[in-house]
Design a protein around this motif. Structure first.
Motif, PDB file in Angstrom:
ATOM      1  N   GLN A   1       0.840  -1.222  -0.012  1.00 48.37           N
ATOM      2  CA  GLN A   1      -0.051   0.221  -0.039  1.00 48.37           C
ATOM      3  C   GLN A   1       0.905   1.416   0.098  1.00 48.37           C
ATOM      4  OE1 GLN A   1      -2.098  -0.946   3.655  1.00 48.37           O
ATOM      5  NE2 GLN A   1      -4.098  -1.589   2.430  1.00 48.37           N
TER       6      GLN A   1
ATOM      7  N   GLN B   1      -2.049  -3.200   5.682  1.00 48.60           N
ATOM      8  CA  GLN B   1      -1.152  -4.405   5.540  1.00 48.60           C
ATOM      9  C   GLN B   1      -0.038  -4.242   6.439  1.00 48.60           C
ATOM     10  OE1 GLN B   1       0.735  -4.695   1.743  1.00 48.60           O
ATOM     11  NE2 GLN B   1       0.966  -6.879   1.826  1.00 48.60           N
TER      12      GLN B   1
ATOM     13  N   PRO C   1       0.151   4.214   3.590  1.00 42.04           N
ATOM     14  CA  PRO C   1      -0.421   3.130   4.725  1.00 42.04           C
ATOM     15  C   PRO C   1      -1.397   3.896   5.637  1.00 42.04           C
ATOM     16  CG  PRO C   1       1.792   3.914   5.142  1.00 42.04           C
ATOM     17  CD  PRO C   1       1.511   4.408   3.967  1.00 42.04           C
TER      18      PRO C   1
END
Length: 514
Positions: free
Chosen positions: A442, A480, A445
Motif C-alpha cells: 500500500q 497491511q 499506509p
C-alpha cells in the motif's frame, strides 16, 4: 584531559607498582588506630561490589584496575548522556543532510511532496494527508534571509537545537494571510529594514517547515495539485542581500523518492555531532552541554580523533543510547506521555502538551527523548488543542494486553461512532525501526474518513484491521502488515471537537484477533 587519556597497562604501570608496594608495606607494618573515628559514610572500604565490578582501595586510594574501570564507566555514561541529549540536534541535522541530498542545498531550493508523502520517504511520522514543503537556511553563508510566505500555510521555523523559533502562517504573526519573514543570524548587529516579521536566530542553520492543507471542498484529485500550485507559485526564499534581484525559488518534487532524514543510531552520531558543532556559534549550547561533549572529545575548532579505546566506548554508548531511546519511546514511564491514564497503549508525543519539555523550570529528559526520537516539528501550536481547529493525535504502540504488535498476526481497532473530527480523521501505520511510514504494497499506509470504501457497523462504529492479508470482506478497512516486523499507528484528528478534547470519545484498544 584526564578522562580522555587512554587507560592502558603501560599508563597505569607506575600506579600499579606503587599500589603494590604500599599494600605490601601495609601488611608488614602494625596498624595504628586513629584517635578520631570517621563514619563509614565518609570513607571508602578496602573493596566494594558495584554494577561495574569490585572497586578496590588502599585507604581510599583506588587500585589501578579500579581507576581503569571508573574512567571507562565515566566516559561511557557521559557519551550516553551526550547521545540522548543530542537527539534533537542530530535529528534536525539529519533533515538538513537528507534535504541537501535531494538537491535542496541552498535557501532558495525547497523540497515539496507534490503528490503527498508516501512510504518511500524515511521521515519521522510524516503523514499522507497534507502537502509538505521544507527548506533550510544557512545564515552563516547568506546572512539575513527572507521567507516570503503564501496565504493559507501552516509552518514553523526551528533552530539547530530543534528549538522553536516562530510559527508561520495560520498560527504565526501573518495569521494565514502570508507575508515576509526576515531571519537574522546569531548576534546580528546590522540594520533591519521595515516591512518584515523579524525573527532572530540563535543558530546559523534554520529548518523551514511548511504545510499546506488540502481544500476539503474539492475532490482529492483536484485538491492536491491546487495545494502544490499555491506553494510553487507564491513561496519565495532568498538572502536579503539579493532582495533587488532574488534568485528564483527552485522546487524539488520528492514524492515517491528515497529520501532519508532520520538520525543515526551508531558511532557515526558522534561524528555528525562534531561536524554540526563546527558550523554553530560557541553559544549554541550551554556550558554544561559543551563540557559533557568536550569530555568525550567533541569541541568546536578541534579535530575529533578518538583512540581505539575511546572509539570502542563511543560505539557502546551509541548502542546503549539507542536502546534507551527505544525503551522510552515504546514503553514510556512518564505519565504525561500517556494519552489515557488507564492505558499504556496510547501515547502522546508531547508529554502533558508541553513543547518545552520542562517542569518547574527543569528539563524532563525522557519526554524530550521520546519526542525527538520519533517526531519532528516543534511549536506550541502543535500541542495546543482548540476545538474545531488544527489537529491532534495519539499513537497506538501496543495491543490491548500491553504486548508489542506483531506483523504476522491479525489485529482489529474499533473506531466508535461519530469520530469528533470537524475536518477528517486518519490512521497511519509506521515502522518501529525507522518511525517512518511502513513500507508495504500500500503506497499510502493510511485509512480514514477520506476513504470512501470503509465499511460501517450497524451502530455507526468502524473496525480497522491490521494483518498481512485482508480479512475476507474487509479489504476497504484493512492496512497491511509485514511478518517479522512490528508496527505502530498514529490516529490523527483534524479539527478536533470537544468529545476528543475531554476524552468522552476515545478509540478502542488494538485487539489481537488471531
Amino acid at each position: 584531559m584526564l578522562s580522555r587519556l587512554p587507560i592502558s597497562r603501560v599508563a597505569i604501570a607506575p600506579i600499579a607498582i606503587a599500589f603494590a608496594l604500599t599494600t605490601h608495606a601495609q601488611a608488614q607494618s602494625p596498624k595504628l588506630k586513629m584517635t578520631t573515628e570517621i563514619p563509614d559514610a565518609y570513607t571508602a572500604p578496602d573493596s566494594v561490589e558495584t554494577s561495574i565490578g569490585a572497586l578496590d582501595y588502599f585507604d581510599g586510594v583506588p587500585s589501578p584496575e579500579t581507576v581503569k574501570n571508573v574512567y571507562d564507566y565515566l566516559d561511557t555514561s557521559r557519551a550516553v548522556n551526550v547521545y540522548l541529549n543530542s537527539i534533537p540536534a542530530l535529528s534536525v541535522n539529519a533533515l538538513r543532510e537528507g534535504q541537501a541530498a535531494m538537491g535542496a542545498d541552498a535557501c532558495h531550493k525547497i523540497c515539496i511532496w507534490d503528490n503527498l508523502m508516501d512510504s518511500k520517504s524515511i521521515l519521522l511520522t510524516g503523514n499522507t494527508s497534507t502537502m509538505y514543503a521544507v527548506g533550510f537556511l544557512n545564515l552563516l553563508k547568506d546572512g539575513p534571509t527572507v521567507v516570503d510566505l503564501p496565504q493559507g500555510m501552516l509552518g514553523i521555523l526551528d533552530d539547530m537545537a530543534f528549538q522553536y523559533m516562530v510559527d508561520l502562517g495560520v498560527a504565526g504573526p501573518d495569521k494565514g494571510k502570508g507575508g515576509k519573514y526576515l531571519v537574522l543570524p546569531p548576534g546580528y548587529k546590522g540594520d533591519v529594514p521595515e516591512g518584515y516579521f523579524v525573527v532572530p536566530s540563535k543558530t546559523s542553520g534554520v529548518w523551514v517547515f511548511m504545510r499546506g492543507y488540502l481544500d476539503k471542498s474539492m475532490p482529492i484529485a483536484q485538491a492536491v495539485p491546487a495545494a502544490s500550485k499555491n506553494i510553487r507559485s507564491t513561496l519565495k526564499v532568498y538572502p536579503l542581500s539579493t532582495a533587488d534581484a532574488p534568485p528564483a525559488t527552485e522546487f524539488i518534487n520528492v514524492s515517491g523518492k528515497d529520501m532519508h532524514v532520520i538520525l543515526p543510531n551508531d558511532y557515526s552520531a558522534f561524528e555528525k555531532l562534531h561536524g554540526l558543532m563546527q558550523t554553530e556559534p560557541e553559544s549554541y549550547l550551554g556550558p554544561e552541554a559543551r563540557g559533557m561533549m568536550a569530555a568525550i572529545g567533541i569541541e568546536k575548532g578541534k579535530p575529533f580523533a578518538p583512540d581505539a579505546r575511546m572509539k570502542k566506548i563511543l560505539t557502546d554508548a551509541a548502542a546503549i543510547g539507542n536502546g534507551a531511546a527505544r525503551a522510552i519511546s515504546y514503553f514510556p514511564r512518564d505519565p504525561g506521555n500517556l494519552t489515557y491514564k488507564d492505558s499504556d497503549a496510547w501515547v502522546t508525543a508531547y508529554a502533558d502538551k508541553d513543547t518545552t519539555f520542562t517542569r518547574n523550570g527543569a528539563y524532563r529528559l525522557d519526554p524530550r527523548v521520546l519526542f525527538h526520537f520519533g517526531y519532528i516539528c516543534v511549536s506550541p501550536a502543535m500541542a495546543m488543542t482548540v476545538a474545531g481547529k488544527g489537529s491532534d493525535y495519539s499513537m497506538g504502540m501496543l495491543d490491548s494486553e500491553g504486548k508489542v504488535l506483531d506483523g504476522s498476526k491479525t489485529y482489529r481497532l474499533r473506531i466508535p461512532p461519530n469520530p469528533p473530527a470537524k475536518d477528517f480523521w486518519a490512521i497511519t501505520m509506521y515502522d518501529t525501526q525507522t518511525r517512518s511510514q511502513l513500507q508495504t504494497d500500500q503506497q499510502f499506509p493510511t485509512k480514514g474518513s477520506q476513504d470512501k470504501g470503509i465499511k460501517t457497523n450497524a451502530d455507526g462504529s468502524m473496525d480497522i484491521y491490521f494483518s498481512p492479508k485482508a480479512p475476507a470482506g474487509q479489504e476497504g478497512n484493512w492496512l497491511q502488515t509485514i511478518p517479522g516486523k512490528s508496527w505502530f499507528i498514529a490516529l490523527r484528528i483534524y479539527g478536533p471537537e470537544q468529545p476528543w478534547i475531554d476524552q468522552t470519545w476515545r478509540p478502542g484498544e488494538i485487539e489481537l484477533v488471531k
